[in-house]
Design an enzyme around this catalytic site. Structure first.
Site, PDB file in Angstrom:
ATOM      1  N   HIS A 396       0.904  -1.191  -0.079  1.00 53.12           N
ATOM      2  CA  HIS A 396      -0.120   0.108   0.055  1.00 53.12           C
ATOM      3  C   HIS A 396       0.895   1.311  -0.093  1.00 53.12           C
ATOM      4  O   HIS A 396       0.805   2.320  -0.717  1.00 53.12           O
ATOM      5  CB  HIS A 396      -0.904   0.073   1.316  1.00 53.12           C
ATOM      6  CG  HIS A 396      -1.659   0.962   1.353  1.00 53.12           C
ATOM      7  ND1 HIS A 396      -1.303   2.247   2.248  1.00 53.12           N
ATOM      8  CD2 HIS A 396      -2.802   1.530   0.732  1.00 53.12           C
ATOM      9  CE1 HIS A 396      -2.341   3.272   2.146  1.00 53.12           C
ATOM     10  NE2 HIS A 396      -3.081   2.816   1.248  1.00 53.12           N
ATOM     11  N   CYS A 706     -16.941 -14.496   2.623  1.00 50.10           N
ATOM     12  CA  CYS A 706     -16.481 -13.206   2.929  1.00 50.10           C
ATOM     13  C   CYS A 706     -16.422 -12.456   4.218  1.00 50.10           C
ATOM     14  O   CYS A 706     -16.136 -11.444   4.528  1.00 50.10           O
ATOM     15  CB  CYS A 706     -16.959 -12.192   1.747  1.00 50.10           C
ATOM     16  SG  CYS A 706     -19.032 -12.209   2.229  1.00 50.10           S
TER      17      CYS A 706
HETATM   18  C1  PEP Z   1     -20.333 -11.023   7.612  1.00 48.06           C
HETATM   19  O1  PEP Z   1     -21.298 -10.982   8.250  1.00 48.06           O
HETATM   20  O2  PEP Z   1     -19.523 -11.894   7.829  1.00 48.06           O
HETATM   21  C2  PEP Z   1     -20.035 -10.151   6.561  1.00 48.06           C
HETATM   22  C3  PEP Z   1     -19.046 -10.050   5.811  1.00 48.06           C
HETATM   23  O3  PEP Z   1     -20.865  -8.984   6.298  1.00 48.06           O
HETATM   24  P1  PEP Z   1     -20.875  -7.815   7.603  1.00 48.06           P
HETATM   25  O4  PEP Z   1     -19.365  -8.106   8.543  1.00 48.06           O
HETATM   26  O5  PEP Z   1     -20.457  -6.495   6.819  1.00 48.06           O
HETATM   27  O6  PEP Z   1     -21.964  -7.945   8.585  1.00 48.06           O
END
Ligand code: PEP
Ligand code: MG
Length: 754
Positions: A396, A706
């Site tokens: 970065h 994710c």
């Molecule tokens: C999760 O819930 O794992 C996610 C990636 O969404 P957020 O952290 O934005 O709730």
């Protein structure tokens, strides 16, 4: 004037870029170096020029694309008019003739060729330059002329016009060349690394599969893997994979098709010993030529080895390399590292260990920090120089510094220990050196620094894709530099919260169009950076307590338990007038050509949620059969109804383990009192995940993760074993996850053959 419409690759040199474009010049250079590049020629940039000038369409063309690019209707009209002009104008006879004569000189009767546009404006990022993405495979006969014309027209897609306008490039100053190259109908193909991609050790690593290379590059087949010691020439390891599919050219249609491999060939070793050695040698020749380790795409047809593409490996961690050592030109060096951004500058040291110390940085100071983060960008803009302890040339700090034109030395080891706050130092960002005292011209006298672009990232050699999560668009460049296969989660809420207003307040104050543009801009920054790699954008998902902190927050409901409250898809479906703008923004991005954008819905519970969300997509005019869209798996209910959701046509399901863990274990993810109970690896959570992957595989739905847990090695191992399609990690974890995925995949392969 006599015009030479085409030039053969063997007559082209590296500095012919203005005439044959970047791709053409590099193919010419490699041909000249004696590398086995498939034969071909380039229809030069002058030919394009002469086409538009001799036929007299040039003035009309440039006038047509001179429009207000924020007006999407006008932009669409401009692109379609330009296309009409270029495709609707007949190619002058002498150009047709020259192209077809060159074509006839290729080997074989009516051979198949690949046609690719090759941009001459090298200061435009590859992916952004008009037409750089335009590739037509398996073209034969007169069809070639049409494809050349289409490649020319690709200079005026909506996206290209928009981009040039934004960057201040004149439409009439950009030319385009077209590469025409004999197709290699590969029997076997793959990639090779001339040095170990992370340690840089002198080892050639080859991956090979049957048929065309796309199968390996796209990760749709598990390739054989060969390691060769370059010094002893010994083949150190051979891992033969089960190759279930191959991509080949359909004899009848000429199109690339995927077919299943049956019988012995599945488990047969692809490369012979002689071929392995031939590939190692070719790799060495490429590396010698470029004087840096290379990532090479190769193919073998009828026993002949071809080199299709080569680019530098950018993932080798060279922070400890000797090259960084410099001799003091004047005072003695007190510290050295990698010269990450050129220029010499002096200033006072400001040691930054925490974000709240950023206020210390005044105009002209030198930031000294373990590592910069996207939040530091405003301070980095004020600084005259940057020193980090960690990081390499694509970190970065390195990328942002180069972009800002601020001299930087990265990967110095102990800078925050060795330097003192307030100490006056001079840094040389070219050679990676730091000296005591001030000995530079004032900032105003500094020479302007040439803009450097991050190098193309190398593809990780894994069948499971490794992507990256992004919350702030400013991080896009850094994220892309990890070599991630795409963005697995781009959170939309940060683009809104960055304005410090709730959606409703923002729309009240500035209008719906401004709101939509805010979203378009944020997503575009990322989609552009990653193009054509996919970017999964998630619709708004902020709990009301986060919105309450913003302007307009007083109008937000006050909830006892916002985590279980009015958020995610349930809120969006309740407030279609706000939701619609998010979807319209995405639709606009499609119109601009960002076909790499995917749509993801948060916190769905069942097929009913999915159906209603899909109806919203259709109602703004997004064709859900053509675009990639899917859901997050964040509640046990969504796991238990995954079959029904699959039946609604979702393309993917992505585990949001932050929420899935919270809702499965009844542990508030934000409550530190119970943080010891927040366990994403809990057997209950893993069972839900395993079930979902299994069912999704049966229904051809891609799976991904994710949540934060995707950055944890134990979770990665579990997911790869279960057969997940991709893993999306935090920017800083991508590298480790790539290695963990690779390790697990190899172990699974070994287990299966033992
Ligand atoms: C999760 O819930 O794992 C996610 C990636 O969404 P957020 O952290 O934005 O709730
Ligand atoms: Mg979530």
């Amino acid at each position: 004037m006599y015009l030479m419409a085409v030039r053969w690759l063997e007559d082209i040199r590296a500095d012919d870029i203005g005439s044959v474009g970047g791709k053409g010049a590099s193919l010419g250079e490699m041909t000249d170096a004696g590398l086995p590049v498939p034969p071909g020629f380039v229809v030069t940039a002058d030919t394009y020029r002469s086409f538009i000038e001799d036929t007299g369409i040039d003035q009309e063309l440039f006038a047509a694309v001179d429009v207000e690019t924020e007006d999407s209707a006008a932009l669409a009209e401009a692109a379609s008019r330009a296309e009409e002009l270029i495709l609707g104008t007949e190619m002058p006879e002498h150009i047709r003739e020259e192209i077809m004569t060159a074509y006839a000189d290729l080997e074989g009767e009516e051979p198949f060729v690949a046609v690719r546009s090759s941009g001459t404006a090298e200061d435009l990022p590859e992916a952004s330059f008009a037409g750089q993405q335009e590739t037509y495979l398996n073209i034969q006969g007169e069809e070639l002329l049409d494809r050349v014309q289409r490649a020319w027209a690709s200079l005026f897609t909506q996206r290209a016009i928009y981009y040039r306008e934004q960057q201040g490039f004149a439409h009439d100053a950009v030319d385009i060349a077209v590469v025409v190259q004999q197709m290699v109908d590969a029997d076997k193909s793959g990639v090779l690394f001339t040095s170990h991609p992370s340690t840089g050790a002198p080892q050639t690593i080859i991956e090979a599969a049957w048929g065309l290379g796309e199968a390996v590059v796209s990760g749709s087949v598990s390739p054989d893997n060969y390691h060769v010691d370059r010094e002893s020439r010994e083949i150190e390891s051979v891992t033969v994979a089960e190759k279930k599919i191959e991509m080949v050219r359909d004899e009848e249609t000429g199109e690339t098709v995927t077919r299943s491999i049956e019988g012995d060939r599945r488990d047969t070793q692809v490369l012979t010993e002689a071929e392995i050695h031939e590939l190692v040698e070719m790799g060495e020749r490429v590396e010698d030529h470029y004087e840096t380790p290379q990532d090479v795409e190769w193919a073998i047809m009828n026993g002949t080895v071809y080199m299709l593409q080569s680019r530098p490996i950018t993932t080798i961690d060279d922070t400890s390399s000797d090259d960084a050592e410099v001799e003091g030109a004047g005072g003695e060096d007190i510290l050295s590292g990698l010269g990450a951004s050129p220029g010499i500058t002096s200033g006072a040291v400001r040691i930054i260990r925490k974000l709240d110390e950023l206020d210390k940085v005044s105009e002209g100071d030198i930031i000294v920090t373990p590592m910069t983060t996207p939040d530091m960008v405003p301070a980095m803009k004020r600084a005259s120089g940057i020193i980090t302890e960690e990081g390499g040339m694509t970190s970065h700090a390195a990328i942002v510094s180069r972009e800002l034109g601020v001299p930087a030395v990265v990967g110095t080891g102990g800078a925050t220990e060795i330097l003192r706050d307030g100490q006056i130092i001079t840094i040389d960002g070219e050679r990676g050196a730091v000296r005591e005292g001030r000995d530079t011209p004032k900032e105003s006298e500094r020479e302007p620094i040439e803009e450097a672009r991050p190098k193309a990232p190398v593809k990780p050699m894994t069948a499971t894709e490794v992507k990256v999560n992004i919350s702030i668009p400013e991080a896009a460049e850094r994220a892309a530099a990890t070599g991630a296969d795409g963005v697995g989660l781009l959170r939309m809420e940060h683009m809104i919260m960055g304005t410090n207003k709730t959606p409703k307040r923002y729309i009240d104050d500035h209008g719906a169009k401004a709101y939509r543009d805010e979203i378009v801009d944020g997503i575009r920054t990322v989609a552009e950076e990653f193009y054509p790699r996919p970017v999964r954008v998630r619709t708004l998902d902020a709990p009301t307590d986060e919105f309450r902190q913003l302007e307009g927050g007083n109008d937000e409901p006050s909830e006892h338990n916002p985590m279980l409250g009015y958020r995610g898809i349930r809120r969006s479906l309740n407030e279609p007038e706000i939701f619609e703008h998010e979807l319209a923004a995405i639709k606009h991005l499609y119109e601009l050509g960002y076909d790499n954008v995917e749509i993801m819905f948060p916190l769905v519970n069942d097929a009913e949620d999915v159906r209603r969300a899909r109806d919203r997509l259709e109602s703004v005019g997004i064709d859900t059969t053509k675009r990639e869209w899917g859901v997050m798996i964040e509640t046990p209910a969504s796991v238990m109804t995954i079959e029904e959701m699959a039946a609604e046509g979702i393309d993917f399901a992505s585990f949001g383990t932050n929420d899935l863990t919270q809702y499965t274990l009844a542990v508030d993810r934000n409550n530190e009192r119970v943080s010891d109970r927040f366990d994403e690896l809990h057997p209950g959570v893993l069972k839900l995940i395993g079930r979902t992957i299994e069912i999704c595989r049966e229904h051809d739905v891609d799976t991904s993760i994710c949540g934060q847990a995707g950055s944890k090695p134990e979770m990665v191992e579990f997911l790869v074993e279960e057969g997940i399609s991709s893993i999306s990690a935090n920017i800083d974890a991508v590298r480790d996850v790539q290695h963990e995925v690779k390790r697990t995949e190899q172990r699974l392969l070994l287990d299966s053959v033992r």
